[in-house]
Enzyme design. Structure first.
Site, PDB file in Angstrom:
ATOM      1  N   ARG A   1      -1.268 116.940  66.572  1.00  0.00           N
ATOM      2  CA  ARG A   1      -0.906 118.096  67.401  1.00  0.00           C
ATOM      3  C   ARG A   1      -2.052 118.498  68.318  1.00  0.00           C
ATOM      4  NH1 ARG A   1       1.750 121.956  62.802  1.00  0.00           N
ATOM      5  NH2 ARG A   1      -0.109 121.268  61.685  1.00  0.00           N
ATOM      6  N   ARG A   2      -3.171 117.793  68.197  1.00  0.00           N
ATOM      7  CA  ARG A   2      -4.319 118.048  69.065  1.00  0.00           C
ATOM      8  C   ARG A   2      -4.676 116.774  69.803  1.00  0.00           C
ATOM      9  NH1 ARG A   2     -10.435 119.690  66.972  1.00  0.00           N
ATOM     10  NH2 ARG A   2     -11.424 119.793  69.040  1.00  0.00           N
TER      11      ARG A   2
ATOM     12  N   TYR B   1      -5.300 123.000  44.203  1.00  0.00           N
ATOM     13  CA  TYR B   1      -5.704 121.865  45.035  1.00  0.00           C
ATOM     14  C   TYR B   1      -5.433 120.532  44.348  1.00  0.00           C
ATOM     15  CZ  TYR B   1      -8.536 118.938  48.112  1.00  0.00           C
ATOM     16  OH  TYR B   1      -8.946 117.962  48.981  1.00  0.00           O
TER      17      TYR B   1
ATOM     18  N   LYS C   1      -2.381 117.690  45.147  1.00  0.00           N
ATOM     19  CA  LYS C   1      -2.731 116.288  45.403  1.00  0.00           C
ATOM     20  C   LYS C   1      -2.066 115.372  44.379  1.00  0.00           C
ATOM     21  CE  LYS C   1      -5.529 116.909  48.930  1.00  0.00           C
ATOM     22  NZ  LYS C   1      -5.165 116.424  50.285  1.00  0.00           N
TER      23      LYS C   1
END
Length: 272
Positions: A84-85, A175, A179
């Site tokens: 998106r960048r 986290y 994962k």
């Protein structure tokens, strides 16, 4: 003109600006590939011509290193960065690099966009401190699985994904649990070959300061002294391990998981 019109900024002046392009530069000494890597890349290109790779999360710390290694290897006919960048790439084989926008919530479009590629490298990820609890889970879990399912439907031959040391779907911690959930689902999707990479702390120069990671970095030398192979890994070494692994043949079973020490040992052995 009314007083309201005069004092209110125009829509154009308050509209959000587009993110600045991320510069990815490959030079003669960055990345450091080594003879083992270049030999494996050449052999792969000769024996498996016409392969193409896509990178998900190519503007992150790991993703940009994966892009560097893929481009420097010259092993793939095409490398696509879905992001998106926008990026500005400077280095060898620039004609093989393509950029495409991505919408992680549109799985049908993802499947269409990923069709025709043979290899995928998923480096997607954020942190709870940056995106909040819900934002972290949406990106690291939901978006990661959306991309993986789309790759499977698109016919990807080899799916490589960055996970984390301690990943466990039964973990008490968000986290490592997220994962672990992703790892479990991806490993069970039925790809011809899946490679899961579980690094410990990532060593790199970050564009943004992350307080907890900055604090941990002060103690890192002590951890590395006590646990030299399992405390941390440079993002460049992680990317090296992911890309060189893609040059090899799928073993039986065609699912594999690499620990922090596995990656460091392979890299250090290749330098001898």
């Amino acid at each position: 003109m009314s007083s309201t019109d005069a004092s209110t900024p125009s829509t154009a002046s308050t509209a959000p600006t587009e993110p600045a392009p991320l510069k990815i530069v490959v030079t003669d000494d960055d990345p450091v590939l080594g003879r083992t890597f270049t030999k494996a890349a050449g052999k792969f290109k000769t024996k498996s011509p016409g392969k193409s790779a896509l990178v998900i999360g190519g503007t992150g710390q790991v993703g940009r290193e994966v892009v560097k290694h893929l481009m420097a290897s010259d092993a793939f006919d095409k490398v696509a960065v879905f992001t998106r960048r926008p990026i500005e790439y400077s280095g060898p084989n620039a004609d093989k690099l393509v950029q495409k926008p991505i919408d992680f919530e549109n799985e049908e479009q993802l499947k269409t966009d990923f069709a025709g590629f043979t290899h995928a490298f998923s480096c997607l990820g954020t942190t709870r401190s940056k995106s909040g609890k819900d934002g972290f889970y949406k990106i690291d879990h939901d978006y990661a699985l959306n991309a993986a399912r789309a790759c499977k439907e698109a016919g990807i031959e080899h799916y490589s994904i960055v996970s984390s040391a301690g990943a466990n779907k039964a973990s008490r911690f968000l986290y490592t649990r997220a994962k672990g959930e992703v790892d479990s689902d991806v490993l069970g999707m039925g790809f011809p070959r899946v490679s899961v990479f579980r690094p410990a702390m990532l060593e790199c120069r970050r564009d943004e300061a992350r307080p907890l990671e900055k604090l941990a970095s002060y103690a890192l030398p002590l951890f590395k002294l006590a646990m030299p192979m399992s405390a941390a890994i440079p993002t460049s070494t992680l990317a090296w391990a992911m890309v060189i692994n893609s040059f090899g043949k799928a073993e039986t079973p065609a699912t594999e998981t690499f620990s922090n020490s596995d990656m460091l040992e392979k890299f250090q052995k290749a330098k001898k």
